[in-house]
Motif scaffolding. Sequence first.
Motif, PDB file in Angstrom:
ATOM      1  N   ALA A 112       0.835  -1.217   0.000  1.00  0.00           N
ATOM      2  CA  ALA A 112       0.000   0.000   0.000  1.00  0.00           C
ATOM      3  C   ALA A 112       0.859   1.253   0.000  1.00  0.00           C
ATOM      4  N   VAL A 113       1.952   1.258   0.778  1.00  0.00           N
ATOM      5  CA  VAL A 113       2.835   2.430   0.833  1.00  0.00           C
ATOM      6  C   VAL A 113       3.534   2.627  -0.507  1.00  0.00           C
ATOM      7  N   ASN A 114       3.999   1.540  -1.138  1.00  0.00           N
ATOM      8  CA  ASN A 114       4.671   1.654  -2.438  1.00  0.00           C
ATOM      9  C   ASN A 114       3.713   2.186  -3.506  1.00  0.00           C
ATOM     10  N   GLN A 115       2.456   1.732  -3.498  1.00  0.00           N
ATOM     11  CA  GLN A 115       1.484   2.233  -4.475  1.00  0.00           C
ATOM     12  C   GLN A 115       1.247   3.722  -4.278  1.00  0.00           C
ATOM     13  N   ALA A 116       1.205   4.136  -2.981  1.00  0.00           N
ATOM     14  CA  ALA A 116       0.984   5.556  -2.697  1.00  0.00           C
ATOM     15  C   ALA A 116       2.193   6.386  -3.103  1.00  0.00           C
ATOM     16  N   LEU A 117       3.383   5.852  -2.973  1.00  0.00           N
ATOM     17  CA  LEU A 117       4.593   6.599  -3.317  1.00  0.00           C
ATOM     18  C   LEU A 117       4.723   6.785  -4.831  1.00  0.00           C
ATOM     19  N   PHE A 118       4.473   5.750  -5.607  1.00  0.00           N
ATOM     20  CA  PHE A 118       4.739   5.826  -7.032  1.00  0.00           C
ATOM     21  C   PHE A 118       3.593   6.423  -7.840  1.00  0.00           C
ATOM     22  N   ARG A 119       2.360   6.285  -7.339  1.00  0.00           N
ATOM     23  CA  ARG A 119       1.226   6.876  -8.052  1.00  0.00           C
ATOM     24  C   ARG A 119       0.228   7.369  -7.012  1.00  0.00           C
ATOM     25  N   PRO A 120       0.531   8.461  -6.392  1.00  0.00           N
ATOM     26  CA  PRO A 120      -0.304   8.942  -5.287  1.00  0.00           C
ATOM     27  C   PRO A 120      -1.691   9.412  -5.754  1.00  0.00           C
ATOM     28  N   THR A 121      -2.702   8.762  -5.233  1.00  0.00           N
ATOM     29  CA  THR A 121      -4.082   9.191  -5.408  1.00  0.00           C
ATOM     30  C   THR A 121      -4.672   9.264  -4.012  1.00  0.00           C
ATOM     31  N   ALA A 122      -5.839   9.830  -3.885  1.00  0.00           N
ATOM     32  CA  ALA A 122      -6.470   9.995  -2.570  1.00  0.00           C
ATOM     33  C   ALA A 122      -6.775   8.623  -1.968  1.00  0.00           C
ATOM     34  N   ASP A 123      -7.284   7.691  -2.771  1.00  0.00           N
ATOM     35  CA  ASP A 123      -7.603   6.350  -2.261  1.00  0.00           C
ATOM     36  C   ASP A 123      -6.330   5.614  -1.813  1.00  0.00           C
ATOM     37  N   ARG A 124      -5.272   5.738  -2.613  1.00  0.00           N
ATOM     38  CA  ARG A 124      -4.029   5.035  -2.266  1.00  0.00           C
ATOM     39  C   ARG A 124      -3.391   5.636  -1.013  1.00  0.00           C
TER      40      ARG A 124
ATOM     41  N   ALA B 112      -5.009   7.061   1.442  1.00  0.00           N
ATOM     42  CA  ALA B 112      -5.852   6.647   2.574  1.00  0.00           C
ATOM     43  C   ALA B 112      -5.558   5.186   2.939  1.00  0.00           C
ATOM     44  N   ALA B 113      -5.380   4.315   1.926  1.00  0.00           N
ATOM     45  CA  ALA B 113      -5.092   2.898   2.188  1.00  0.00           C
ATOM     46  C   ALA B 113      -3.725   2.742   2.862  1.00  0.00           C
ATOM     47  N   ALA B 114      -2.738   3.531   2.418  1.00  0.00           N
ATOM     48  CA  ALA B 114      -1.393   3.466   3.017  1.00  0.00           C
ATOM     49  C   ALA B 114      -1.440   3.946   4.462  1.00  0.00           C
ATOM     50  N   ILE B 115      -2.176   5.053   4.725  1.00  0.00           N
ATOM     51  CA  ILE B 115      -2.266   5.583   6.095  1.00  0.00           C
ATOM     52  C   ILE B 115      -2.967   4.568   6.991  1.00  0.00           C
ATOM     53  N   LYS B 116      -4.026   3.951   6.476  1.00  0.00           N
ATOM     54  CA  LYS B 116      -4.753   2.961   7.264  1.00  0.00           C
ATOM     55  C   LYS B 116      -3.844   1.770   7.599  1.00  0.00           C
ATOM     56  N   ALA B 117      -3.062   1.269   6.623  1.00  0.00           N
ATOM     57  CA  ALA B 117      -2.158   0.137   6.848  1.00  0.00           C
ATOM     58  C   ALA B 117      -1.066   0.506   7.848  1.00  0.00           C
ATOM     59  N   LEU B 118      -0.549   1.737   7.735  1.00  0.00           N
ATOM     60  CA  LEU B 118       0.498   2.177   8.673  1.00  0.00           C
ATOM     61  C   LEU B 118      -0.061   2.324  10.088  1.00  0.00           C
ATOM     62  N   GLN B 119      -1.302   2.790  10.214  1.00  0.00           N
ATOM     63  CA  GLN B 119      -1.922   2.909  11.539  1.00  0.00           C
ATOM     64  C   GLN B 119      -2.128   1.528  12.164  1.00  0.00           C
ATOM     65  N   GLU B 120      -2.527   0.560  11.334  1.00  0.00           N
ATOM     66  CA  GLU B 120      -2.673  -0.804  11.845  1.00  0.00           C
ATOM     67  C   GLU B 120      -1.323  -1.355  12.331  1.00  0.00           C
ATOM     68  N   ALA B 121      -0.262  -1.080  11.566  1.00  0.00           N
ATOM     69  CA  ALA B 121       1.075  -1.527  11.966  1.00  0.00           C
ATOM     70  C   ALA B 121       1.497  -0.859  13.263  1.00  0.00           C
ATOM     71  N   LEU B 122       1.231   0.444  13.381  1.00  0.00           N
ATOM     72  CA  LEU B 122       1.577   1.195  14.582  1.00  0.00           C
ATOM     73  C   LEU B 122       0.803   0.664  15.787  1.00  0.00           C
ATOM     74  N   GLU B 123      -0.471   0.393  15.580  1.00  0.00           N
ATOM     75  CA  GLU B 123      -1.307  -0.128  16.659  1.00  0.00           C
ATOM     76  C   GLU B 123      -0.821  -1.520  17.093  1.00  0.00           C
ATOM     77  N   LEU B 124      -0.431  -2.332  16.122  1.00  0.00           N
ATOM     78  CA  LEU B 124       0.091  -3.665  16.432  1.00  0.00           C
ATOM     79  C   LEU B 124       1.343  -3.579  17.294  1.00  0.00           C
ATOM     80  N   VAL B 125       2.252  -2.674  16.941  1.00  0.00           N
ATOM     81  CA  VAL B 125       3.508  -2.529  17.679  1.00  0.00           C
ATOM     82  C   VAL B 125       3.257  -1.985  19.076  1.00  0.00           C
ATOM     83  N   THR B 126       2.335  -1.030  19.228  1.00  0.00           N
ATOM     84  CA  THR B 126       2.073  -0.447  20.557  1.00  0.00           C
ATOM     85  C   THR B 126       1.365  -1.439  21.465  1.00  0.00           C
ATOM     86  N   ASN B 127       0.632  -2.383  20.922  1.00  0.00           N
ATOM     87  CA  ASN B 127      -0.088  -3.370  21.735  1.00  0.00           C
ATOM     88  C   ASN B 127       0.776  -4.575  22.128  1.00  0.00           C
TER      89      ASN B 127
END
Length: 169
Positions: free
Chosen positions: A12-24, A26-41
């Motif tokens: 998701a982050v790579n898709q957002a970096l190479f062809r940034p659209t609003a949907d991509r 949002a998907a990258a931010i959501k995936a990163l938040q899930e990763a952050l939440e996983l690490v904090t828990n």
Amino acid sequence: MTNFQFSDCKKAVNQALFRPTADRKAAAIKALQEALELVTNLEEVKDKPKASKTKKRRRKTTKRTPSQKVADRQELANKTNEVGPVKPSKKAKTASVKEAKASLKEMDAKNKAKKQSKIEAKKVAMGVSETDRVASLEAKIEALTQCLAMHMETTSLPSAIEDSNNVPF
């Protein structure tokens, strides 16, 4: 969140970096938040004490040259096992003859007792007394002598006189 996949987050982050659209984005931010939440828990554990960094490193060995090998072989061939002068101990050990004799007598008595107990155990195991055995053996000998006598009578050779009458010549 136990089934979180970092490969999906990376995608998701790579898709957002190479062809940034609003949907991509949002998907990258959501995936990163899930990763952050996983690490904090994650549950924290105590750190293991680190080993000291003063480990001895193994010294690198170099190959011996042919001349070194020959020298080592010659050295081994000429080597002698010289120990040096033998020095007697300050306190000489002496044997006590009386103690040795007493020990020998004790050992003999033990061996004799063992032998006797084995003989008695055999007798008990056989269940037959010595006199019964002797009587049984005598009876067997008598039967064998009678059998031998009967065999001798039935297979006796004809006399020489009888043989001379039956000769056809």
